[in-house]
Design an enzyme around this catalytic site. Structure first.
Site, PDB file in Angstrom:
ATOM      1  N   THR A   1       0.824  -1.205   0.000  1.00  0.00           N
ATOM      2  CA  THR A   1       0.000   0.000   0.000  1.00  0.00           C
ATOM      3  C   THR A   1       0.859   1.256   0.000  1.00  0.00           C
ATOM      4  O   THR A   1       1.979   1.239   0.534  1.00  0.00           O
ATOM      5  CB  THR A   1      -0.920  -0.003   1.250  1.00  0.00           C
ATOM      6  OG1 THR A   1      -1.426   1.308   1.480  1.00  0.00           O
ATOM      7  CG2 THR A   1      -0.164  -0.422   2.513  1.00  0.00           C
ATOM      8  N   ASP A   2       0.308   2.329  -0.524  1.00  0.00           N
ATOM      9  CA  ASP A   2       1.028   3.614  -0.474  1.00  0.00           C
ATOM     10  C   ASP A   2       1.169   4.113   0.961  1.00  0.00           C
ATOM     11  O   ASP A   2       1.977   5.002   1.236  1.00  0.00           O
ATOM     12  CB  ASP A   2       0.322   4.667  -1.349  1.00  0.00           C
ATOM     13  CG  ASP A   2      -1.097   5.005  -0.906  1.00  0.00           C
ATOM     14  OD1 ASP A   2      -1.638   4.327  -0.015  1.00  0.00           O
ATOM     15  OD2 ASP A   2      -1.671   5.969  -1.459  1.00  0.00           O
ATOM     16  N   GLU A   3       0.374   3.541   1.882  1.00  0.00           N
ATOM     17  CA  GLU A   3       0.411   4.045   3.264  1.00  0.00           C
ATOM     18  C   GLU A   3       1.748   3.779   3.944  1.00  0.00           C
ATOM     19  O   GLU A   3       2.064   4.399   4.963  1.00  0.00           O
ATOM     20  CB  GLU A   3      -0.759   3.465   4.070  1.00  0.00           C
ATOM     21  CG  GLU A   3      -2.082   3.845   3.441  1.00  0.00           C
ATOM     22  CD  GLU A   3      -3.302   3.562   4.290  1.00  0.00           C
ATOM     23  OE1 GLU A   3      -3.195   3.541   5.517  1.00  0.00           O
ATOM     24  OE2 GLU A   3      -4.386   3.363   3.691  1.00  0.00           O
TER      25      GLU A   3
ATOM     26  N   TYR B   1      -1.407  -0.372  11.129  1.00  0.00           N
ATOM     27  CA  TYR B   1      -1.643  -1.056   9.846  1.00  0.00           C
ATOM     28  C   TYR B   1      -0.483  -0.833   8.881  1.00  0.00           C
ATOM     29  O   TYR B   1       0.113  -1.780   8.363  1.00  0.00           O
ATOM     30  CB  TYR B   1      -2.960  -0.563   9.220  1.00  0.00           C
ATOM     31  CG  TYR B   1      -3.091  -0.875   7.735  1.00  0.00           C
ATOM     32  CD1 TYR B   1      -3.219  -2.194   7.291  1.00  0.00           C
ATOM     33  CD2 TYR B   1      -3.072   0.150   6.777  1.00  0.00           C
ATOM     34  CE1 TYR B   1      -3.317  -2.478   5.919  1.00  0.00           C
ATOM     35  CE2 TYR B   1      -3.171  -0.124   5.427  1.00  0.00           C
ATOM     36  CZ  TYR B   1      -3.294  -1.441   5.002  1.00  0.00           C
ATOM     37  OH  TYR B   1      -3.384  -1.721   3.655  1.00  0.00           O
TER      38      TYR B   1
ATOM     39  N   LYS C   1       2.359  -3.416   7.249  1.00  0.00           N
ATOM     40  CA  LYS C   1       2.546  -3.620   5.798  1.00  0.00           C
ATOM     41  C   LYS C   1       3.986  -3.289   5.398  1.00  0.00           C
ATOM     42  O   LYS C   1       4.588  -3.964   4.556  1.00  0.00           O
ATOM     43  CB  LYS C   1       1.562  -2.752   5.002  1.00  0.00           C
ATOM     44  CG  LYS C   1       0.096  -3.119   5.142  1.00  0.00           C
ATOM     45  CD  LYS C   1      -0.255  -4.489   4.585  1.00  0.00           C
ATOM     46  CE  LYS C   1      -0.208  -4.544   3.078  1.00  0.00           C
ATOM     47  NZ  LYS C   1      -0.665  -5.876   2.571  1.00  0.00           N
TER      48      LYS C   1
END
Ligand code: NAD
Ligand code: TYD
Length: 340
Positions: A129-131, A154, A158
């Site tokens: 994810t870009d997060e 989260y 990741k």
């Protein structure tokens, strides 16, 4: 180009995984798809209704953390590629209970990598994810070389998984690729996430909880376009590389909510500003030029088309929405929003 005959898709009963399986069955006839999913609260076999009768599709219930099951599944179906969607995926849940995020997203990915290595699986794609990049200020975009700086439990889990995937490539020479996509929207998304929650509440005339000032920015991509990008990277991506995926559709949360209210035909009195999410990332925006310049992939659906299609899907599939909103979802909603 390597040819693949059987893919292990983990987390295929969730939002993006189920859309990916539908796309792959339609567009890659002859490719066997084995879906390994534990069916947590977010996994729903209804998301794959109609696929069961396809001879190229197999469902295996179980966890990516169960090495015996993963090894047996890889051997039984001669799996030669793995795409790992399985994860705990909701930031708010990671804030109230981070442990399961480490268990699934970090330990689960490690175990899957170990099994892939032991069985000589040709390629492993990690859906990230870009997060993992953290939060942007007003200017700039995330590129593949942006420093990893995750802010939520989260995104930290990741990012840890991404590091482990890189370590397996670097240390053991495994063929791995990582994709980092922006926020997805489309059919079959569980209504804990902003967009389906907003659609569901708007359809039911319920208030829509907007965290803080609602001026946070997300970069929205229609889920089908994420799925085709993943397939492109899986087939043609360079081993060991990371690919950003995004649609250049930056919207504030308030813009998003107003768009939904307009399409559903409700007025803005339904907007309710509530206490902000702790550590809330302000802005995400993706530079996907690496993928777009190295392949013919580009988003096929504009935001305007995608949001209309998505809302129509939820309207046409009220039974799906009502079913997932019964039971434990009610308790979740009550806990998360009643005293916010
Ligand atoms: P989701 O929560 O809808 O689905 C997750 C699926 O994983 C569910 O079917 C669940 O049952 C399954 N699962 C959970 N733990 C498991 C385990 N131990 N073993 C096997 N299966 C397990 O999530 P999603 O939105 O479809 O996201 C899929 C992936 O894409 C995730 O890795 C997420 O981090 C990533 N991602 C999501 C977005 C987004 O906007 N939703 C954007 C970028 C990346
Ligand atoms: P979400 O769908 O949880 O995705 P992510 O946090 O992974 O980007 O949230 C999207 C945006 O919407 C995010 O800025 C948080 C905000 N949000 C609300 O304002 N209200 C809500 O009820 C939810 C779930 C999210």
């Amino acid at each position: 180009m390597t040819e693949y005959s059987a893919l292990l898709v983990t987390g295929g009963a969730g939002f993006i995984g189920s859309n990916f399986i539908r796309m792959a069955l339609a567009e890659k006839p002859g490719l066997k798809i084995v879906n390994l999913d534990e069916l947590t609260y977010a996994g729903n076999l209804e998301n794959l209704s109609g696929c069961e009768s396809n001879p190229s599709y197999v469902f295996v219930k179980g966890s990516i953390c169960d090495k015996d099951l993963v090894l047996a599944t890889i051997r039984k179906y001669n799996i030669d590629g793995i795409i790992n969607f399985a994860a705990e995926s909701h930031v708010d849940r990671s804030i109230s209970g981070p442990e399961i995020f480490v268990e699934t997203n970090v330990m689960g990915t490690l175990k899957l990598l170990q099994c892939a290595k032991e069985c000589g699986v040709k390629r492993f794609l990690q859906v990230s994810t870009d997060e993992v990049y953290g939060s942007l200020g007003k200017e700039g975009l995330f590129t593949e070389s942006t420093t990893i700086k995750p802010n939520s439990p989260y995104s930290a889990s990741k990012a840890s998984a991404d590091h482990m995937v890189h370590a397996f490539h670097h240390t053991y020479g495994m063929d791995t690729v990582i994709t980092r996509c922006s926020n997805n929207y489309g059919p079959y998304q569980f209504p804990e996430k902003m967009l389906p929650l907003c659609i569901n509440n708007a359809l039911n005339g319920k208030t829509i909880p907007v965290y803080g000032d609602g001026m946070q920015i997300r970069d929205w991509l229609y889920v089908y376009d994420h799925c085709t990008a993943i397939m492109e990277v899986f087939v043609n991506g360079k081993s060991g590389d990371v690919y950003n995926i995004g649609g250049c559709n930056e919207k504030t949360n308030l813009e998003l909510v107003r768009t939904v209210l307009r399409i559903v035909g409700r007025d803005e009195s339904l907007i309710s500003f509530v206490k902000d999410r702790p550590g809330h990332d302000r802005r995400y925006a993706i530079d996907a030029s690496k993928l777009m310049s190295s392949s013919s992939w580009k988003p096929s659906v504009t935001f305007e088309e995608g949001i209309e299609k998505t809302i129509k899907w939820y309207v046409d599939n009220r039974a799906w929405l009502d079913a997932v909103c019964s039971g434990s979802y009610r308790a979740y909603y009550e806990k998360m929003y009643s005293r916010r």
